[in-house]
Design a protein around this motif. Structure first.
Motif, PDB file in Angstrom:
ATOM      1  N   HIS A  39       0.796  -1.228   0.000  1.00  0.00           N
ATOM      2  CA  HIS A  39       0.000   0.000   0.000  1.00  0.00           C
ATOM      3  C   HIS A  39       0.830   1.280   0.000  1.00  0.00           C
ATOM      4  O   HIS A  39       0.595   2.182  -0.809  1.00  0.00           O
ATOM      5  N   THR A  40       1.792   1.377   0.894  1.00  0.00           N
ATOM      6  CA  THR A  40       2.564   2.619   0.978  1.00  0.00           C
ATOM      7  C   THR A  40       3.367   2.852  -0.289  1.00  0.00           C
ATOM      8  O   THR A  40       3.323   3.944  -0.868  1.00  0.00           O
ATOM      9  N   THR A  41       4.069   1.835  -0.751  1.00  0.00           N
ATOM     10  CA  THR A  41       4.851   1.969  -1.985  1.00  0.00           C
ATOM     11  C   THR A  41       3.928   2.301  -3.158  1.00  0.00           C
ATOM     12  O   THR A  41       4.207   3.204  -3.951  1.00  0.00           O
ATOM     13  N   GLY A  42       2.810   1.604  -3.271  1.00  0.00           N
ATOM     14  CA  GLY A  42       1.869   1.849  -4.362  1.00  0.00           C
ATOM     15  C   GLY A  42       1.285   3.244  -4.324  1.00  0.00           C
ATOM     16  O   GLY A  42       1.138   3.895  -5.367  1.00  0.00           O
ATOM     17  N   SER A  43       0.951   3.730  -3.138  1.00  0.00           N
ATOM     18  CA  SER A  43       0.383   5.075  -3.007  1.00  0.00           C
ATOM     19  C   SER A  43       1.392   6.141  -3.424  1.00  0.00           C
ATOM     20  O   SER A  43       1.045   7.120  -4.096  1.00  0.00           O
ATOM     21  N   ILE A  44       2.649   5.951  -3.043  1.00  0.00           N
ATOM     22  CA  ILE A  44       3.694   6.905  -3.422  1.00  0.00           C
ATOM     23  C   ILE A  44       3.882   6.893  -4.942  1.00  0.00           C
ATOM     24  O   ILE A  44       4.005   7.948  -5.571  1.00  0.00           O
ATOM     25  N   ILE A  45       3.909   5.715  -5.551  1.00  0.00           N
ATOM     26  CA  ILE A  45       4.066   5.628  -7.003  1.00  0.00           C
ATOM     27  C   ILE A  45       2.886   6.314  -7.701  1.00  0.00           C
ATOM     28  O   ILE A  45       3.079   7.098  -8.632  1.00  0.00           O
TER      29      ILE A  45
END
Length: 129
Positions: A39-45
């Motif tokens: 989630h965190t990595t995906g949201s940043i991307i």
């Protein structure tokens, strides 16, 4: 493999900036893929690069295990897990479980930028064929 390569993206906290730079540099290829991320990595991307990401739970909440389940059920073709080998925190995803499931199911896993570059070349070749 599916019509669109399915790529999982995971990054330890200290590697998230590297992941954003990597995705930006390879946006032309990755935009043609079905992307999954914790989630965190995906949201940043999504925020920084404007690519659509299928987001799992965050790593500490089991998102890496959800991705592992997708790998085990043949729903992920490639994994890019930029890990911090020196200062990873206890709450961050552990690469060993993903490495194991990737090895069992013969799914390529990149753990650093050099191996991620090699995977991108393979994905590019798959898209050309």
């Amino acid at each position: 493999m599916s019509a669109k390569p399915r790529v999982a993206l995971i990054a330890h906290d200290k590697k998230k900036v590297d992941m954003i730079m990597f995705v930006r540099e390879n946006m032309e290829i990755l935009s043609k893929c079905e992307l999954y991320a914790t989630h965190t990595t995906g949201s940043i991307i999504e925020d920084k690069v404007k690519l659509n990401i299928n987001k799992m739970l965050s790593g500490p909440m089991g998102g890496d295990l959800q991705i592992g389940s997708l790998i085990a059920s043949s729903q992920i073709d490639y994994v890019i897990f930029l890990r911090d080998p020196l200062t990873a925190q206890p709450h961050e995803p552990d690469v060993s479980a993903l490495l194991r499931v990737c090895d069992v199911h013969n799914v390529p896993l990149a753990t650093n930028l050099a191996s991620a570059d090699a995977l991108i070349k393979e994905i590019s070749l798959e898209l050309e064929s």
